[in-house]
Scaffold this active site. Sequence first.
Site, PDB file in Angstrom:
ATOM      1  CB  CYS A  90      -1.095  -0.085   1.057  1.00  0.00           C
ATOM      2  SG  CYS A  90      -0.474   0.746   2.714  1.00  0.00           S
ATOM      3  CG  ASP A 473       9.573  18.771 -36.678  1.00  0.00           C
ATOM      4  OD1 ASP A 473       9.734  19.797 -37.070  1.00  0.00           O
ATOM      5  OD2 ASP A 473      10.640  17.848 -36.667  1.00  0.00           O
TER       6      ASP A 473
END
Length: 777
Positions: A90, A473
């Site tokens: 946890c 690009d």
Amino acid sequence: MNSTFSIDGLDCADCAAKLEKGIRKLPGVREAQVNFAAAKLKVVYDKTLLEVAQITKTVSGFGYSAAMLQANQDAPGYHTSTFRIEGMDCADCAAKLEKKLAALAGVRSAAVNFGAGKLTVEHALTDSDIIKAVQQAGYQAVREGQTARPGIQAAGAWWRKPRTLATIVSGVFLLAAILLDWAEVGDTIIVPLYLVAMVVGGYHVAKSGLYGLKSFTLDTNFLMIVAAIGAVAIREWSEGATVVFLFSLGNALQAYTMDKTRESIRALMDLAPREALVRRSGQEIRLPVEEIVVGDVMIVKPGERIAMDGNVVNGVSTVNQAPITGESMPVEKEAGDLVYAGTVNEQGALEIAVTKLAADSTLAKIMHMVEEAQAEKAPMQQFVDVFAKYYTPAVILASVGLMLIPAFVFNQPFDVWFYRALVLLVISCPCALVISTPVSIVSAIGNASRRGVLIKGGAHLEQMGRIQAVAFDKTGTLTMGKPMVTDVVPLNGIVKQELLLLAAAIEKWSEHPLAQAIVAKAGNAPLKTVTKFKALIGRGAQADVDGQTVYVGNRRLFEEIGHALAGYEEQLTQLEQQGKTVMLVGTEQQVMGAIAVADTLRENSTEALAALRAAGVQNMAMLTGDNKRVAAAIAEKLNIDTFYSELLPEDKVSALKKIAAKYGRVAMVGDGVNDAPALATANVGIAMGVAGSDTALETADIALMSDDLSKLAYVMKLSRKTVAIIKQNITFSLVIKLLFVVGTFVGFVNLWLAVLADTGASLLVTLNGMRLAREIK
């Protein structure tokens, strides 16, 4: 290391912020601060993962220069150790372990990466002291050797682990006690069995809870022990034992599922062999990869995995690069080509010159970046962590109030409300809520890494699903980045092949990319001998072929030598409008023909952009330094919404800001080196085709290891599914808590049912999050 650099050329505060953001993304950087007024950069980083040269290179990529002023290593007497932690199930427990270790005398800093199950400690103690402290907290720590590859730790079968064995034994005693209870055997036999079940099953839980109490932290383990002791105090033997067993079982199952999730990432490193066949001093010897150095030549036979990154020096074969790039089809490799550790040589034997040490290979960097990404918290996880911080103390206060107020204010039976207070303590444990986000992030990042996509953290994964616009690009991203001949147009009676070979014979002597494209198109065909070659800068080239001068060049060149091109205008204009560069071939007497060259689109560019649009992207833009005509032609072919042409690198940043102002969140896709400022400006920077490119790997928020644009839609779908599952987990956790809290007040819930609900909820959200490790459609 704590290093300070002076920055030259830093002329705006906004640029300073972007530089700071870019430096923080480098692997191993813990902190980066840019002082704009003083033009100084301070970086705190792990020197085993990052070198000064990489920092200065990144700074230069942003357009500045950096010079180191000061560097301080770890404090005298301190050293840094890294451990693998087993049994950590946890995120809240991980945070408490970090706090406990940081508070130890002789420990300067401690950082726990819950997702990767990894602990890094800067300390003046022995490693055994750290391991002992981790064991006191209820976990197992294994030292990660400096020469050992990350993630490869021998682990026994899950059922042999101490916590699992304790759970099994506890269950056996609990089952025996329940059966004897049903048979109405006396308490003298049943009660000791319940107590043994509690002691065995609760040993590790109590150990962790009490250790936390020593450092003034109240965790879930402590709350569960209080509940068990309370059950014993009111002689609820069966419930106390059931509570402990169910909680221990829940912990064991959660630890198992989390370890499985982590192993799916660590298994990446198992792909690279631990040894390789190397030729040294004329002899072939098999060596461990740690002993192989840069420059050694490996011999890799068909069917073997490649152990190190390197360049092929001899042999031809196909290599399955799927573990690195996610490519489904094998890639042909020959002398001069780059190969990666962990990939599979399929057909021929290869001799490979090693270019990187095992610890620096592309595979090792992927492994490290994935683990670092798992440690970075998404905004949702940060919210849950803050919520849990205040939630737990509030629950304890509510339980105390539930225990005391009804009994002492309203004269209600103390034992009834004491029991209900214990139930409230158990059901209010925030385990399911706290683990709901990190297990989902870990699974999703692991899934992406196996598909050849590196996501640098939960924040970027979550952000990707909210992107409304994507800017690309052009060169090397939407296109191949390599000019190719698209059209050969013969004029005035010359044969097409003859025209091509004549141009190739001249261009063979030129280094211009367009010239090389023509030579490549000619292939291995025999070329005529040329003399008196001369490059005509900005216009083309000329040479003598068979006693006459032949020219290859642009319109300007042919106009200079006296040709009227009006008769060819329609054909030439048509080619140019398609975004192609046209070169003419001819003599002073006639124009023989035209050859068109273009940077061709990637095969899947059109489909990839269509998939992005289907995934919900509102606007797609193209950023390029090319002229407007070429940009318009490519934008039209790809159905791109807007394009920005004739841009310098700094102009791309301005274009991105315009897009963001109109559409909100924007992603930038580029090569990760030339586009560094634009990638840093975007909400999410995505570098593609970065396998083997260290700088590109370090620059972007998300890295596509291959040149596959279709992965963009996959990442967006993965992001949205991740966010959806996290929301499901959080909602489910809170609803379950609310229902059982209400049930507690009205007396419908007992202790064992509360534990079953708490551990059940934790397991369900864990398993739900683990769905993200599977294929995303």
